[in-house]
Design a protein around this motif. Sequence first.
Motif, PDB file in Angstrom:
ATOM      1  N   LEU A 144       0.823  -1.206   0.000  1.00 39.96           N
ATOM      2  CA  LEU A 144       0.000   0.000   0.000  1.00 39.96           C
ATOM      3  C   LEU A 144       0.862   1.262   0.000  1.00 39.96           C
ATOM      4  N   LEU A 145       1.989   1.228   0.726  1.00 41.34           N
ATOM      5  CA  LEU A 145       2.891   2.381   0.716  1.00 41.34           C
ATOM      6  C   LEU A 145       3.471   2.620  -0.671  1.00 41.34           C
ATOM      7  N   VAL A 146       3.834   1.530  -1.342  1.00 44.13           N
ATOM      8  CA  VAL A 146       4.369   1.661  -2.702  1.00 44.13           C
ATOM      9  C   VAL A 146       3.317   2.241  -3.636  1.00 44.13           C
ATOM     10  N   LEU A 147       2.114   1.692  -3.555  1.00 46.21           N
ATOM     11  CA  LEU A 147       1.050   2.162  -4.438  1.00 46.21           C
ATOM     12  C   LEU A 147       0.652   3.601  -4.106  1.00 46.21           C
ATOM     13  N   GLY A 148       0.643   3.937  -2.807  1.00 51.48           N
ATOM     14  CA  GLY A 148       0.333   5.305  -2.422  1.00 51.48           C
ATOM     15  C   GLY A 148       1.339   6.294  -2.969  1.00 51.48           C
ATOM     16  N   THR A 149       2.599   5.904  -2.979  1.00 57.87           N
ATOM     17  CA  THR A 149       3.642   6.758  -3.549  1.00 57.87           C
ATOM     18  C   THR A 149       3.410   6.975  -5.036  1.00 57.87           C
ATOM     19  N   LEU A 150       3.110   5.900  -5.753  1.00 56.44           N
ATOM     20  CA  LEU A 150       2.846   6.016  -7.189  1.00 56.44           C
ATOM     21  C   LEU A 150       1.597   6.842  -7.464  1.00 56.44           C
ATOM     22  N   LEU A 151       0.553   6.620  -6.671  1.00 59.57           N
ATOM     23  CA  LEU A 151      -0.690   7.357  -6.873  1.00 59.57           C
ATOM     24  C   LEU A 151      -0.489   8.847  -6.617  1.00 59.57           C
ATOM     25  N   GLY A 152       0.216   9.184  -5.534  1.00 59.47           N
ATOM     26  CA  GLY A 152       0.466  10.585  -5.234  1.00 59.47           C
ATOM     27  C   GLY A 152       1.227  11.279  -6.340  1.00 59.47           C
ATOM     28  N   ALA A 153       2.261  10.603  -6.872  1.00 61.61           N
ATOM     29  CA  ALA A 153       3.053  11.199  -7.955  1.00 61.61           C
ATOM     30  C   ALA A 153       2.228  11.326  -9.230  1.00 61.61           C
ATOM     31  N   ALA A 154       1.497  10.275  -9.586  1.00 63.17           N
ATOM     32  CA  ALA A 154       0.740  10.284 -10.842  1.00 63.17           C
ATOM     33  C   ALA A 154      -0.425  11.249 -10.798  1.00 63.17           C
ATOM     34  N   LEU A 155      -1.081  11.349  -9.645  1.00 65.32           N
ATOM     35  CA  LEU A 155      -2.266  12.182  -9.519  1.00 65.32           C
ATOM     36  C   LEU A 155      -1.956  13.647  -9.822  1.00 65.32           C
ATOM     37  N   PHE A 156      -0.735  14.070  -9.460  1.00 66.30           N
ATOM     38  CA  PHE A 156      -0.382  15.473  -9.638  1.00 66.30           C
ATOM     39  C   PHE A 156       0.519  15.729 -10.837  1.00 66.30           C
ATOM     40  N   SER A 157       1.123  14.687 -11.384  1.00 69.96           N
ATOM     41  CA  SER A 157       1.986  14.905 -12.554  1.00 69.96           C
ATOM     42  C   SER A 157       1.177  15.296 -13.786  1.00 69.96           C
ATOM     43  N   VAL A 158      -0.111  14.920 -13.840  1.00 70.76           N
ATOM     44  CA  VAL A 158      -0.930  15.258 -15.010  1.00 70.76           C
ATOM     45  C   VAL A 158      -1.367  16.717 -15.008  1.00 70.76           C
TER      46      VAL A 158
END
Length: 434
Positions: free
Chosen positions: A347-361
């Motif tokens: 979940l920590l790994v996925l949360g990191t990816l989600l946080g980065a992807a959510l704002f990179s767009v």
Amino acid sequence: MNSNDRSIVALVSLAHGMVHTYELSIPIFVSIWLAEFDVLPLGFTEVEVTAATIGLVVTAGYALFGLGALPGGVLVDRVGSGTLITLCLFGMAGSFLLLGVSPNLLVVAVALLLWGAAASLYHPAGLTLLSKGVEERGTGFAYHGIAGNVGTGLGPLLAAILLLFVDWTVVAAALALPALAAGAYALRTQFDETAAVAADGDGSPDARTAGVDSLAEFHAESRRLFAGAFALVFVVVMCSGLYYRGVLTFLPNLLESFPAFRPVPITALLPPAVTDALGVAPDAARTLNPERYFYSGLLIVGVFGQYVGGKLTDRIPVEYGLVGGYALLAVLAVVFLPAANAGIGPLLVLGTLLGAALFSVQPFYQATVAEYSPPGTRGLSYGFTYLGAFGVGALGGAIAGGILTYATAPVLFGVLAAFAVVASGAGVVLARRR
């Protein structure tokens, strides 16, 4: 950057951080409001408080945040960005002071509506100022985005820490103080709002001071925008807003159900001498809620996604960024719950990816708007953009609350994935047209 660029970027970065401090602190309070309020008093009747009810209350404030962006976009083309940014900052401070004295959920709703009205002025004003006043536009968008994410992450983190020791009303009132200070700074700063337009060789009066002066001109300019590819950009930002609001509004509340996020009493974490100094009784009910810190951490990670996205807008076609970014968000929505059920590590790994992807767009669609709109009505263009992202997008909170009340979390994440797929598909069409 030259001195004018730096002055503009400093102001918009400060204001952007404030806007998102308040915007993303609101979900921290959602689980508290669910526990504290039993009914929503409406004078002639009372409504039971459920996730769906809270979703509608929060959506009302968030919707005005987006809906107000359109008239804000019209105003910025007429009166300039500096004035609107100043009004935004003082308005947000006042709304959180009201939130801090709210006796019931109805006053909470009014405070959120006032916050939405004030905050709605920012994005058309700030982004127009960046696109027309800053010569290093891509870098300006990057720093602007970073500042927004610092507010996005640190605001909720500060709220979560303060909630360990004081009531939520005190926290809300304390959060108003930074916006008051930022408003005072905005009154003093000076810059040329159209320096980049002049530097690009489009410094004619029409390009520098254009806008809409009447309802007929508003209709004409709006039709001109939507007759072209801007209509596809609008689809992208609507879907982006629905995903963004849908995944974040109830995320802390959703994570409470997982074993790794069980509340931990403060007295179990700190030595007795420390709890005595802080005035925390041994039998005190105050707890550390891990889901609030996970939520804040996910948003802080967005700083890096925002920075990378901003830099990439100067290096690759923005349409490609839309396609790849939203495709990744679709995948992350599908795998979020399986990762959460697999344990804290995945979940920590996925949360990191989600946080980065959510704002990179976000830098990609902000820069796309600049490419698909004329300078003279750039404020109107960003008004429509944030009408879509935060006005229509605000429905994501109501959709999430309704699904969590009447269906299940897997249904919610399936709907979020569908939003991302539509946005990625619109990016594909834009890329082919390019």
